[in-house]
Structure formats: C-alpha cells, structure tokens
Design an enzyme around this catalytic site. Structure first.
Site, PDB file in Angstrom:
ATOM      1  N   GLY A 147     -29.870  89.281   4.615  1.00  0.00           N
ATOM      2  CA  GLY A 147     -29.547  88.102   5.761  1.00  0.00           C
ATOM      3  C   GLY A 147     -28.397  87.451   5.469  1.00  0.00           C
ATOM      4  CB  SER A 148     -26.734  85.009   5.916  1.00  0.00           C
ATOM      5  OG  SER A 148     -25.515  84.135   6.120  1.00  0.00           O
TER       6      SER A 148
END
Length: 459
Positions: A147-148
């Site tokens: 994620g991210s």
C-alpha cells in the site's frame, strides 16, 4: 475406586482430544541477515524479514509484502492479517522487505527503475531468489503487494522484474516511473506525481516500462490496483495514469472488458476488468467511492487474484499460446457457441481462438449464472461480468471481504498500518471448524462406553 478411575480416564481423554484439536502456530516474522540472503551491490538500508508458516506447502508460492512510508514491518504485517491467515492455511511464504531508516521506498531513481541496477528493487529481487532456493519455492508463483509507497514498489517490481513476478496488487500507488518526476532523494518523495500532476500517453508510459528491462520479451505480470477517489495523499488521478500504463504494457484496450460495482468491508468500489485475448482477467482497477488513502486491504480478493485462496494448484493464468485463430473450437464441455468474431472461451484460454468466425466455449465455462465477486459483498454488474468469467445475472450477496484497517498519519504519507478490524472471510485466529470439536466429544463418549462395557464384563 474403580468408578473414580473411570471418571478420571474419561476426563483425561476428553481434555487430550481438545488439546489435540487446538491449532498451535509457532511461526513468526524472522529477520534474515544480509549475508544470508546475499545483499551484494544493493542499498545498505534494505533488510529482509520473512514469515514461513508452520505447515509449508510443497514448492511453496511466495508473496512479497512491501510496507508504506515510515511504517515498521511489524505494523505492516498486522495490517495484512488476512494474507497472513491465508499463508497459515495454504502454506505460502511471505517476504517482508524493509527500508530501514528511510522515509519511503526508492522508486524514483534510475538505479531502482533499471533491471539489476543496484537499487531497492534489485535488493527485493535477491530476497526472492534466496527464498526460492532455500525453501524450494515455485518460481512460477511469486507475487508482490503493498500500500502507498509499498504499492509504488509493487508496480515498480512488476515493471523492472517481470521475469520474477507473476502478478501484483497495489493499493493507493502510482504508475511505475511516475515517482521519477520531480523526485526528492532526501525524502524519497515526488510532489509532482503525488499531486497528480504527472501525465503521459499510454504509449509513453508503456515505453518507459519496457525501457526498465531492455530486450525483455517474456510474460508480463497481471495487476490489481486499488485507489480511493478522495485520497488526499496520493491523488486519485494516478489511477488513470496507471490504467494507461498497464493496458499498454499488457497490450489491452484502454476500454475495460467489463465493469461492476461491489460493496466490501464498508467501502463501495467501482471496478473495471480487462481480459486478454484468451479471456483471462489480467488487469483490475478498483475505485473506492470517497475512499481515503488508507483503505483496508481487500485480502480475500487479492488472494483470489493470486490463486492463493486455496492450497495447491497452479497460478490462475495459464500461458496464452493461441493468440488468434480462425474460429476457436472449445473443449469438451457443453458450452454455447461464440458470437461472430469472438472465439470460444476455453477454461484456461487454451481452446478458443481470440478472433474468428465463432466457436464453442471450452470445458467448464458457466453461462447464465451470476458470479460471486472475489471480495464478497453485494455486486451489480453493468456492461460485463465478474472477473471469474461467468456471465448473466448479478451475483448474490456475500460476506464482506477483508478489512485490514490502516490509519494515515500527517506529513508525507506517514502511514501507520495498524491492523485489521473488519469482516475477513479467513480469520487470523485460525478458528477450528465446529466439526472438529464434535469429533472430540464423540471420541470421549465412545471411550466412556468402552469403559462401562469393560466394567460390566468384569462384574
């Protein structure tokens, strides 16, 4: 005295059965020294951690989990508890690389965006090679997710090392190469890309990816991307740029094959699916309505996309060797005939041609029944079918998917992925089926009956 002994015997037997039925998992995340995994010619700050489940599959698949900016491996691992539960159940390994002391992963320099260029991506590739050798892993079943910043790393790994990875899942990331636009090496940050100000044509994006591994002509990994439309950290415009990039790399139309809507874990997603010329879903884009930066990980959907929602087997995507034909003939099933210029959809793409004068569908293709979405939840199909390749009415309501919650911190994507809070189809506690306890009770009763018969025989 004999009656007392009988009671003790039954209680002891019953307790022993319950103890045997209780799952015991001693596996934990372990650090691997740099000398062990062969950290040669790669950044000194990149370290390796690994999770090997107690019950390891034969030739186990491997999932690389990449953390977000300034997130310790322990916090990230807690946030993907649904994936960890899948590893415990189905025996795959999780590699957890760590950019120690850094803000984010380096996905903006030429070193990291070049095959064997000596950057962060090469360090992770070496971890995979070490794990494949040590645990006799399946080289055809290596996946990456995050994620991210971990999502950016996921897309970079697929671009730079398509020879290693079969598929990836990226939540709130950016197109591979986007981070190089205005990259700040001190913070490993790009304001231009993060703000959604970096835009290229599909051809330009595709050429940039192909330039990361010049001369490579092999299989390109499939990809799932997730992004919240209200993401205040990584602008949602990056979803559209990633779609342009990966449809070009995978030789797909920018127009999706099908779309639908699903509600899972409290988030409503508008989903787009792209199938290759053999009818296999190779690209998915999930847009979370009003979703923030740290939406939960859809662990069930990710595991299904990787084919890791069950033990054993092979990767869901088989090699598409018959790219085109003059009318595909299907397998041995009773499928209906294909439309004009659409070949039959074989079970794994091997039977029907991608174009031609029609044919019969392959073995095992279901026509006319609604497909249950991978993540569970209520689905409304518009303009196509669920990625499981069924067609017809929309699927029925299902249980919500994984809800790996994460909290966004202040500043440059300082994301604390703290853990899972929602309804996951596979619970990290490894709950034992009720049938196991029923069997234990039955065993205790059987032992009691046996002791009574022995006592009656003696009397």
């Amino acid at each position: 005295m004999r009656r007392f002994q009988n009671r003790v015997f039954v209680v002891a037997s019953f307790s022993l059965g319950l103890f045997a039925a209780m799952p015991v998992y001693a596996a934990s995340v372990q650090a691997v020294s740099r000398t062990t995994w062969g950290a040669n010619g790669v950044p000194s700050y990149v370290n390796m951690n690994i999770y090997v489940p107690d019950k390891l599959a034969e030739n186990p698949p491997i999932v690389v989990g990449c953390h977000s900016c300034s997130t310790p491996v322990s916090s990230f691992f807690n946030s993907i508890s649904g994936v960890k539960a899948g590893a415990d159940k189905n025996g795959f390994i999780i590699i957890l690389p760590e950019a120690t002391g850094r803000n984010c992963w380096d996905v903006g320099t030429t070193k990291s965006l070049t095959h064997d260029g000596g950057g962060d991506t090469q360090a992770v590739a070496q971890m995979v090679k070490y794990t494949l050798e040590k645990y006799k892993g399946d080289p055809k079943r290596v996946y990456v997710m995050g994620g991210s910043s971990g999502a950016m790393m996921t897309q970079a790994m697929l671009a730079v090392y398509p020879d290693i990875f079969r598929a990836g899942a990226a939540r709130a990331g950016v197109a591979a190469g986007c981070w190089a636009d205005g990259f700040d090496g001190g913070q490993q940050w790009s304001n231009n890309c993060a703000g959604g100000r970096t835009s290229k044509s599909a051809q330009q994006w595709g050429d940039q990816v192909r330039g990361m591994f010049p001369g490579y002509t092999g299989h390109r990994p499939r990809l799932q991307i997730f992004h919240g439309t209200a993401d205040a950290t990584i602008n949602y415009k990056n979803q559209a740029e990633a779609i342009k990039e990966w449809t070009n790399v995978l030789e797909l139309s920018e127009t999706p094959t099908s779309t639908d809507m699903i509600t899972s874990g409290g988030t409503t997603y508008d989903r787009q699916f792209w199938k290759n010329e053999c009818g296999q879903t190779v690209f998915e884009a999930w847009s979370g309505r009003n979703g923030a930066h740290s939406m939960p990980y859809e662990a069930d959907a990710i595991l299904a996309f990787f084919g890791l929602d069950k033990a054993g087997g092979a990767d869901p995507e088989t090699d598409c060797s018959e790219a085109a034909g003059s009318g595909g003939t299907g397998g041995s099933g009773d499928g209906s005939g294909g439309d004009q210029n659409v070949g039959g959809a074989g079970p794994a793409a091997g039977s029907g041609g991608a174009s031609g004068d029609g044919g019969s569908t392959g073995e095992g293709v279901t026509v006319g029944s609604g497909g249950q979405p991978a993540g569970g939840g209520e689905v409304t199909t518009t303009g196509g079918s669920d990625p499981s390749s069924t067609s017809g009415a929309s699927g029925t309501s299902g249980t919500s998917g994984a809800a790996d919650s994460a909290t966004t911190g202040a500043g440059s994507d300082s994301e604390d992925e703290s853990g899972e809070t929602g309804g996951c189809a596979v619970i990290a506690g490894d709950a034992k089926p009720k049938s196991s306890y029923a069997a234990v009770v039955a065993m205790g009763l059987a032992l009691l009956t046996l002791r009574r018969r022995q006592r009656n025989a003696r009397s």
